[in-house]
Design an enzyme around this catalytic site. Structure first.
Site, PDB file in Angstrom:
ATOM      1  N   VAL A 174       0.853  -1.177   0.000  1.00 40.01           N
ATOM      2  CA  VAL A 174       0.000   0.000   0.000  1.00 40.01           C
ATOM      3  C   VAL A 174       0.895   1.235   0.000  1.00 40.01           C
ATOM      4  O   VAL A 174       1.856   1.321   0.770  1.00 40.01           O
ATOM      5  CB  VAL A 174      -0.978   0.011   1.208  1.00 40.01           C
ATOM      6  CG1 VAL A 174      -0.251   0.063   2.541  1.00 40.01           C
ATOM      7  CG2 VAL A 174      -1.959   1.172   1.079  1.00 40.01           C
ATOM      8  N   LYS A 175       0.584   2.168  -0.908  1.00 48.22           N
ATOM      9  CA  LYS A 175       1.356   3.416  -0.959  1.00 48.22           C
ATOM     10  C   LYS A 175       0.665   4.457  -0.091  1.00 48.22           C
ATOM     11  O   LYS A 175      -0.540   4.701  -0.228  1.00 48.22           O
ATOM     12  CB  LYS A 175       1.447   3.924  -2.404  1.00 48.22           C
ATOM     13  CG  LYS A 175       2.364   3.058  -3.268  1.00 48.22           C
ATOM     14  CD  LYS A 175       2.387   3.542  -4.697  1.00 48.22           C
ATOM     15  CE  LYS A 175       3.194   4.820  -4.858  1.00 48.22           C
ATOM     16  NZ  LYS A 175       3.228   5.241  -6.283  1.00 48.22           N
ATOM     17  N   ILE A 176       1.449   5.045   0.788  1.00 54.42           N
ATOM     18  CA  ILE A 176       0.918   6.043   1.721  1.00 54.42           C
ATOM     19  C   ILE A 176       1.807   7.277   1.643  1.00 54.42           C
ATOM     20  O   ILE A 176       3.039   7.170   1.750  1.00 54.42           O
ATOM     21  CB  ILE A 176       0.903   5.482   3.169  1.00 54.42           C
ATOM     22  CG1 ILE A 176       0.044   4.204   3.227  1.00 54.42           C
ATOM     23  CG2 ILE A 176       0.404   6.533   4.159  1.00 54.42           C
ATOM     24  CD1 ILE A 176      -0.033   3.556   4.611  1.00 54.42           C
TER      25      ILE A 176
END
Ligand code: E4P
Length: 226
Positions: free
Chosen positions: A85-87
């Protein structure tokens, strides 16, 4: 250094994984929106196309930490396989990274412009940090040097987080981050041919083929081994 393709276009991904040693796919909301298609089916189709082993990075769009955490959980369940997941590296993002890391979900901290954003992200549990090389260069900063600093910091403190440099425009940038020890790059599909093309290589291949044909005519190796 690992190579990742930075697109959500299915034809481009298909081509990239067929012709190059691609370790996965990165997307962001802009890249996804360019496809003008149903988000859920698109990420499922990308996963189906690349299989479960290659990385697939999908970014949250939540406007606070709580929304980001819920999106991370839902995306991990929905996308499956080798998922990141890109945050974004903002305050709510760091809060979300700490919680998401506790849940055992792999994280790519993104939209990174400074060395300290990278170090804080690593401490918050990010597996990758994604500095934006060209966007740094455009600000008259030095994108390659920023990447080199991150690699050095992680080495200094024996941090396992890897640098996944992003936002490339030239082969020279890709080459220079490799020299700096960058662990991975994500590049647009066209850059794969740019970084590997040299006219002398094509010239050499044409020469080999001409010499072979002079000696053996149209017969290829398989014909001659029969
Ligand atoms: C990576 O995932 C980034 O979002 C991307 O490489 C940014 O690239 P750009 O600066 O060309 O938009």
């Amino acid at each position: 250094m690992q190579y990742i393709v930075d697109t959500a276009n299915l034809d481009s991904i298909k081509h990239a994984i067929e012709f190059y040693p691609v370790a996965g796919v990165t997307t962001n909301p802009t890249i996804i929106s360019r496809e003008r298609s149903d988000f859920a089916s698109l990420i499922k189709d990308i996963r189906k196309l690349i299989g479960n082993d290659k990385m697939l990075h999908v970014q949250v769009t939540g406007s606070n930490a709580e929304e980001m955490i819920e999106e991370a959980k839902a995306l991990k369940d929905y996308v499956g396989g080798n998922f990141y997941v890109k945050i974004p590296a903002i305050a709510d993002g760091f809060k979300a990274m700490m919680a998401v890391h506790e849940l055992g979900i792999k994280i790519t901290a993104t939209a990174i412009f400074t060395q300290q954003q990278a170090l804080i992200s690593a401490r918050a549990g990010a597996d990758f940090v994604a500095p934006y090389v060209s966007r740094l260069d455009n600000l008259t900063s030095d994108g390659v040097q920023v990447v080199a600093d991150m690699v050095q910091m992680f080495n200094n403190f024996d941090i396992k987080t890897q640098v996944l440099a992003a936002s490339f425009k030239t082969a020279e940038q890709v080459h220079k981050v490799a020299l700096a020890g960058c662990h991975a790059v994500t590049i647009n599909p066209e850059l794969f041919s740019t970084i590997t093309y040299h006219p002398m290589t094509n010239y050499a291949v044409d020469d080999f083929n001409a010499d072979w044909e002079n000696a053996y005519g149209k017969d290829k190796i398989l014909d001659l081994l029969k």
